[in-house]
Design a protein around this motif. Structure first.
Motif, PDB file in Angstrom:
ATOM      1  N   GLY A 270      60.411  42.178 100.986  1.00  0.00           N
ATOM      2  CA  GLY A 270      61.532  42.015 101.544  1.00  0.00           C
ATOM      3  C   GLY A 270      62.089  40.648 101.231  1.00  0.00           C
TER       4      GLY A 270
ATOM      5  N   SER B  18      66.207  41.959 101.095  1.00  0.00           N
ATOM      6  CA  SER B  18      67.082  41.796 102.320  1.00  0.00           C
ATOM      7  C   SER B  18      67.560  40.624 103.080  1.00  0.00           C
TER       8      SER B  18
ATOM      9  N   THR C   8      60.920  46.846 108.453  1.00  0.00           N
ATOM     10  CA  THR C   8      61.162  45.549 108.531  1.00  0.00           C
ATOM     11  C   THR C   8      60.567  44.757 108.229  1.00  0.00           C
TER      12      THR C   8
ATOM     13  N   SER D 224      69.173  46.627  99.348  1.00  0.00           N
ATOM     14  CA  SER D 224      68.409  45.731  99.757  1.00  0.00           C
ATOM     15  C   SER D 224      66.895  46.300 100.311  1.00  0.00           C
ATOM     16  N   ASP D 225      67.245  47.278 100.631  1.00  0.00           N
ATOM     17  CA  ASP D 225      66.148  48.242 101.802  1.00  0.00           C
ATOM     18  C   ASP D 225      65.004  47.879 100.785  1.00  0.00           C
TER      19      ASP D 225
ATOM     20  N   PRO E 243      71.585  41.276 103.031  1.00  0.00           N
ATOM     21  CA  PRO E 243      71.165  40.742 103.995  1.00  0.00           C
ATOM     22  C   PRO E 243      71.831  42.492 104.515  1.00  0.00           C
TER      23      PRO E 243
ATOM     24  N   GLN F 264      62.266  37.459 104.683  1.00  0.00           N
ATOM     25  CA  GLN F 264      63.166  36.906 105.132  1.00  0.00           C
ATOM     26  C   GLN F 264      61.173  34.963 105.201  1.00  0.00           C
TER      27      GLN F 264
ATOM     28  N   GLU G 185      60.480  43.610 105.119  1.00  0.00           N
ATOM     29  CA  GLU G 185      61.775  42.239 105.433  1.00  0.00           C
ATOM     30  C   GLU G 185      60.956  41.172 105.847  1.00  0.00           C
TER      31      GLU G 185
END
Length: 471
Positions: free
Chosen positions: A194, A197, A144, A206-207, A201, A151, A147
């Motif tokens: 990331g 992602s 997380t 996209s992981d 999304p 973003q 990612e």
């Protein structure tokens, strides 16, 4: 009065040294096929222990899926070992070139099956469950973090923020983790993985773990293809990097450290082949991904050699700076204190928010018993280690990539074992470094067919604790 002869009455230290040498020699006599069987069997035990002792549900799920592949891999490797022993006994110790090829095909087939069962399948299921289940589940928090960092970069925002506790939910909050301001404990090139992602999304492709795996396999494959080492050494390096539990477990659940390790391997291989600038570029990429690559990048300067063996540390520095400066410096200008807080202080346990990583290693046990040492321990360990390392480098400077890997393995082992909030997974760094010391040992044999006595050949020196990995 008669005096005791040190020959007749050896000291305890000499006895221990002799026992250690005998144990090391016995381990070194293990054939590569038997080594595979033992490593896969140990991995199966690791998976079984993980199922019943881990407090992390992700690790338990991985253990249930990886147990059978490791156990079957151990059984298949045992069969290969028995067949090879039978052939060698029947042919009085010599295998034909065709039998060598068949042995290698069998070992690679077993390794591929174990890889699929211990990494590819668990990773696929974790990604599927992540996008079909509760948001934020079936992944480690570092996924997380990467990612969210990607973003932020896409949106033109600074991904680095001062670590401040909050009393309300935030976007970076994995289940079971404390609520604090979203942050990125990695350097900018890691966050680039990331970015997909943000583009897709709701798509499992996209992981970030997929890109961790793809980059690791691609870079490691290039490094091993460039290496002059023989095949039996390469397969150990491959097992340590993507198949054994300290690699397959984090890659299936998180895995941000593995691509860093892969680029470090590429850098060491290029340094051995006397391409200092190219090695520096690989080190620059690793150094712009995670802070853990910096100590190795500094040590690698000792192995920077030109075509004629002349020292070329400045060429390697130039390669590092070509990548690291444009990747990191813009973010330093935006918020230098936040970047240092996220990337350096947080992993060391020196920021306002303590790291949630913790394993029952000596440093964590000591800090748990004496909480006042939480800041003093990393500072004192770092200072003492720096002094000892500087003295060793002054008296015995490493000259080859293999020597650099050995020193890096020792340094990283000390740092991880005595860190206040370590993760057992960080041990993949020193383990891989020790394996690379074996992979890059001079004189490196050309890749190709093994000599008839290859299975009985033993490396002089070394540590018996990693000898099985390096057979």
């Amino acid at each position: 009065m008669a005096t005791s002869s040190p020959t007749l009455f050896p000291t305890a230290g000499v006895r221990v040294s002799q026992m250690w040498a005998r144990a090391r020699d016995r381990v070194n006599r293990i054939s590569p096929e038997a080594g595979d069987a033992l490593l896969y069997a140990a991995s199966a035990v690791f998976a079984l222990v993980t199922i019943y002792t881990s407090t992390n549900a992700l690790y338990q799920v991985w253990g249930r899926m990886a147990l059978s592949p490791f156990a079957l891999g151990a059984l298949a490797s045992l069969v290969v070992t028995l067949v090879v022993r039978h052939l060698r006994r029947r042919q009085k110790g010599a295998l034909t070139a065709r039998q060598h090829r068949h042995t290698w095909v069998a070992r690679l087939a077993v390794a591929l099956c174990v890889f699929v069962g211990s990494l590819a399948i668990p990773l696929g299921f974790e990604i599927l469950w992540r996008f079909d289940g509760v948001p934020g589940s079936h992944l480690q928090p570092e996924v997380t973090a990467v990612e969210v960092g990607g973003q932020d970069i896409v949106h033109g925002q600074d991904p680095y923020h001062p670590l401040v506790r909050l009393h309300h939910p935030v976007k970076y909050h994995a289940p079971g983790q404390p609520e604090f301001a979203g942050f990125l404990p990695y350097l900018p090139l890691m966050a680039m993985m990331g970015i997909p992602s943000e583009v897709w999304p709701t798509n499992g492709l996209s992981d970030a773990r997929i890109f961790f795996c793809v980059i690791t396999i691609g870079v490691a494959g290039a490094a091993l293809a460039l290496s002059r080492a023989e095949g039996r050494r390469k397969i150990r390096a491959l097992q340590a990097l993507v198949i054994l539990p300290l690699a397959s477990l984090p890659l299936a659940t998180g895995g941000d450290d593995i691509p860093v390790v892969a680029f470090l391997l590429l850098a060491m291989v290029l340094a051995q082949r006397r391409h200092p600038f190219a090695a520096g570029v690989a080190l620059g990429i690793a150094s712009a991904m995670k802070f853990t690559a910096w100590p190795v990048a500094l040590l690698a300067l000792f192995a920077a050699r030109g075509r004629n063996g002349e020292r070329k540390p400045l060429s390697m520095v130039a390669g590092i700076l070509v990548v690291a400066v444009p990747a990191i410096f813009p973010f330093v200008l935006k918020g230098p204190f936040a970047l240092v807080d996220d990337v350096v202080l947080f992993p060391l346990g020196l920021s306002a928010i303590p790291s949630t990583a913790a394993s029952a290693l000596p440093g964590h046990v000591l800090v748990t018993a004496f909480p006042s040492l939480s800041r003093a321990l990393p500072l004192s360990v770092g200072l003492v280690l720096a002094v000892v390392l500087a003295r060793h480098l002054y008296k015995h400077p490493p000259r080859t990539a293999a020597e650099v890997c050995t020193i890096a393995g020792v340094v990283m082992s000390v740092l991880i074992l005595l860190a206040p909030n370590p993760r057992v997974g960080y041990l993949l760094y020193p383990i891989n470094f020790f394996v690379w010391a074996y992979l890059l040992a001079e004189p490196a044999q050309p890749a190709g067919e093994l000599p008839p006595d290859a299975f009985a050949t033993a490396e002089s020196g070394g540590d018996a604790s990693v000898a099985l990995l390096t057979r």
